[in-house]
Design an enzyme around this catalytic site. Structure first.
Site, PDB file in Angstrom:
ATOM      1  N   GLU A  28     -69.558  45.340 -68.689  1.00  0.00           N
ATOM      2  CA  GLU A  28     -70.523  46.061 -69.518  1.00  0.00           C
ATOM      3  C   GLU A  28     -70.853  47.468 -69.037  1.00  0.00           C
ATOM      4  OE1 GLU A  28     -73.137  42.551 -71.382  1.00  0.00           O
ATOM      5  OE2 GLU A  28     -73.739  43.148 -69.386  1.00  0.00           O
ATOM      6  N   VAL A  29     -69.839  48.302 -68.874  1.00  0.00           N
ATOM      7  CA  VAL A  29     -70.112  49.684 -68.489  1.00  0.00           C
ATOM      8  C   VAL A  29     -70.482  50.458 -69.754  1.00  0.00           C
ATOM      9  CG1 VAL A  29     -69.215  51.717 -67.332  1.00  0.00           C
ATOM     10  CG2 VAL A  29     -68.443  49.437 -66.636  1.00  0.00           C
TER      11      VAL A  29
END
Ligand SMILES: *[C@@H]1O[C@H](CO)[C@@H](O)[C@H](O)[C@H]1NC(C)=O
Length: 562
Positions: A357-358
């Site tokens: 989840e960047v």
């Protein structure tokens, strides 16, 4: 039908989206598997005796006869068999004997014998434990290739437990303790039994999140204890996240000094960490820490300047920060020193590097990052920048660790990985996660599954049944591909969990995962599972673990509260 679950869901969606960086949570809510909802509403099951007593997880081969022996707590002995490679100097086993003696005979009313004059059954005098391999592993740490098998023969005059390594012996002691029951007079009894057992999967984990809420050491230890009762062998410690950095680093003490919820009361000192690792080792449990980067790192930025990317609003810095800054050399100097410490503190060969989840928005806003992207020829593809960072990080960590685990996004984004990297599958619902498992293993990588086992997702009813039915090898692929799935983990994310509700939320729901990962693939009878799990849950309660009920029922020894 009860309207409460729907209302709760709406609430959760609202909460998730109003708190920005909580994709992991929002995904989970959006992806709710309709099958799991159905399972949650499944018909209550009928309790009844199981031919396998209350064994959980069910061993690979069990034969229980109708010949019963009684045990006398005053004289029952657990000892090393002659010729065992683990002598009295093996404190791991001595410690386990004490622990299991307490579980088996510790209860106050336990020493009762049958009424006088009754010709009672024969007595089982003790349990002899033989470690058969020349190196017992007594002073070692468990690893992904450790032999966990054991054989147990309960017969007169004493029972024999044989295992190549101490790890199998620990599991065998747990199984032996599960065979005990009280007869109609309350006398501790055990039937003549033969068991041959080994796990189906090598990696059987529980992930706890000590960053969204701080988890006191006591709670972590109690859960390691419960994990051993369920033959779990990996504690995945999601120790840091955006919200807090409770790990006290000797190299960078400012990280927890500034990033923990409280610098003294809400941190894990080197002594605490050692205690968790040793407590786990004594129970055959590996401790794998997760230091998740480059996203999920807001708390890191408080104690380490220039580590995070400054976000811009228009031409000026906005004052807020995004993921780890991938374009500075200082970032990689920091990571080298930090992970060098981690490899000396945590003995396991593996470390979990996160990578999920960047959020690219901050990187996109920053002109220096844009310049760097142009120089590197990345165009507007920020996943290339993420790959750039992760590859550098993996090269750093490869010099100190033998292996690493990463969340599936790193693989999905095409980052070049060492062939022995473990890919942790968590996204989507069925059938997406099955096709992810197929893709990962087709590329020759090993995989862990967690998608169906996000136990922070709760719903009304018996949701353990859906978790129980999920199978890590249930995807389209060759036998070779299936072998590359080496296990899975039950995950309990901590947004809504702290020491007050962790244990009952986790147990016995995680037990469903434990049996799926340990027992043979064809152990799937949900009625038999219900009966054994109900009894297993009562056993956890009797051992002082506040495991929640499966359904309306009672336990012979109810939880007595605090
Ligand atoms: C154990 O032995 C008793 C006494 O013979 C018998 O009633 C019981 O069914 C046996 N238990 C199992 C699990 O076979």
């Amino acid at each position: 039908m009860n309207a409460a679950p729907q209302i709760a869901l709406l609430l959760l969606v609202a909460l998730g989206s109003s708190q920005g960086l909580q994709h992991r949570y929002v995904d989970r809510v959006e992806d709710l598997d309709p099958d799991q909802d159905q399972d949650a509403e499944a018909q209550p099951l009928q309790a009844g005796p199981s031919p396998f007593g209350s064994l959980w997880p069910l061993p690979q081969k069990v034969q229980i006869s109708a010949v019963a022996f009684k045990l006398n707590g005053d004289s029952f002995q657990m000892s090393d068999g002659k010729g065992s490679s683990a002598g009295p100097g093996c404190s791991l086993l001595q410690d386990a004997y004490r622990r299991y003696y307490e579980y088996m005979f510790g209860g106050a009313e336990s020493q009762r014998t049958g009424p006088g004059g009754r010709t009672g059954p024969a007595v089982l005098t003790g349990l002899q434990v033989w470690i058969t391999s020349p190196d017992s592993d007594c002073d070692g740490h468990p690893g992904v290739t450790s032999d966990e098998s054991y054989e147990l023969m309960v017969d007169q005059p004493y029972a024999v437990l044989k295992a190549p390594k101490v790890w199998g012996a620990l599991h065998g002691l747990e199984t032996f303790s599960q065979l005990l029951y009280e007869d109609e007079y309350g006398v501790k009894s055990i039937n003549s039994t033969t068991i041959s057992d080994f796990p189906r999967f090598a990696h059987r984990g529980v992930m706890l999140d000590s960053a969204r809420h701080f988890l006191p050491i006591k709670v972590i230890l109690a859960n390691l204890e419960t994990m051993a009762m369920n033959k779990f062998n990996v504690f995945h410690w999601h120790i840091t996240d955006d919200q807090s950095f409770p790990y006290l680093s000797r190299t960078f003490p400012e990280l927890s000094q500034q990033g923990a919820y409280h610098p003294y009361t809400h941190v894990y000192t080197p002594t605490d960490v050692k205690m968790v690792i040793e407590f786990g080792r004594l129970r055959g449990i590996r401790v794998i820490p997760e230091f998740d980067t480059p996203g999920h790192t807001q708390s890191w930025g408080k104690g380490q300047t220039d580590l995070l990317t400054p976000c811009y609003s228009g031409a000026d810095p906005s004052g807020s920060f995004g993921p780890v800054n991938p374009i500075l050399n200082t970032t990689y100097d920091f990571m080298s020193r930090f992970f060098k410490e981690i490899s000396s503190v945590f003995p396991d060969a593996y470390v979990h590097l996160g990578g999920d989840e960047v959020d690219f928005r901050c990187w996109k806003s920053n002109p220096d990052i844009q310049k760097f992207m142009d120089q590197q020829g990345f165009g507007k593809d920020y996943s290339k920048l993420e790959s750039f960072y992760i590859q550098k990080l993996l090269n750093i960590v490869a010099t100190t660790q033998k292996g690493y685990i990463i969340w599936q996004e790193v693989f999905d984004n095409g980052v070049k990985l060492k062939p022995d990297t473990l890919i942790h599958v968590w996204k989507g619902s069925a059938p997406q996660y099955q096709s992810e498992l197929a893709t990962v293993t087709r590329s020759g990588f090993r995989a862990l599954l967690s998608t169906p086992w996000y136990l922070n997702r709760i719903s009304y009813g018996q949701d353990w049944q859906g978790r129980y039915r999920a199978d890590p090898q249930d995807f389209k692929g060759t036998d070779e591909q299936k072998k590359l799935v080496i296990g899975g983990e039950a995950c309990l994310w901590g947004e809504y969990v702290d020491a007050t509700n962790l244990t009952p939320r986790l147990w016995p729901r995680a037990s469903a995962v434990a049996e799926r990962l340990w027992s043979a693939a064809n152990v799937r009878d949900i009625n038999d599972a219900y009966n054994r799990l109900s009894a297993h849950r009562c056993r956890m309660v009797e051992r002082g673990i506040p495991a929640q009920p499966l359904f309306s029922s009672y336990c012979p020894h109810e939880y007595k509260g605090l």
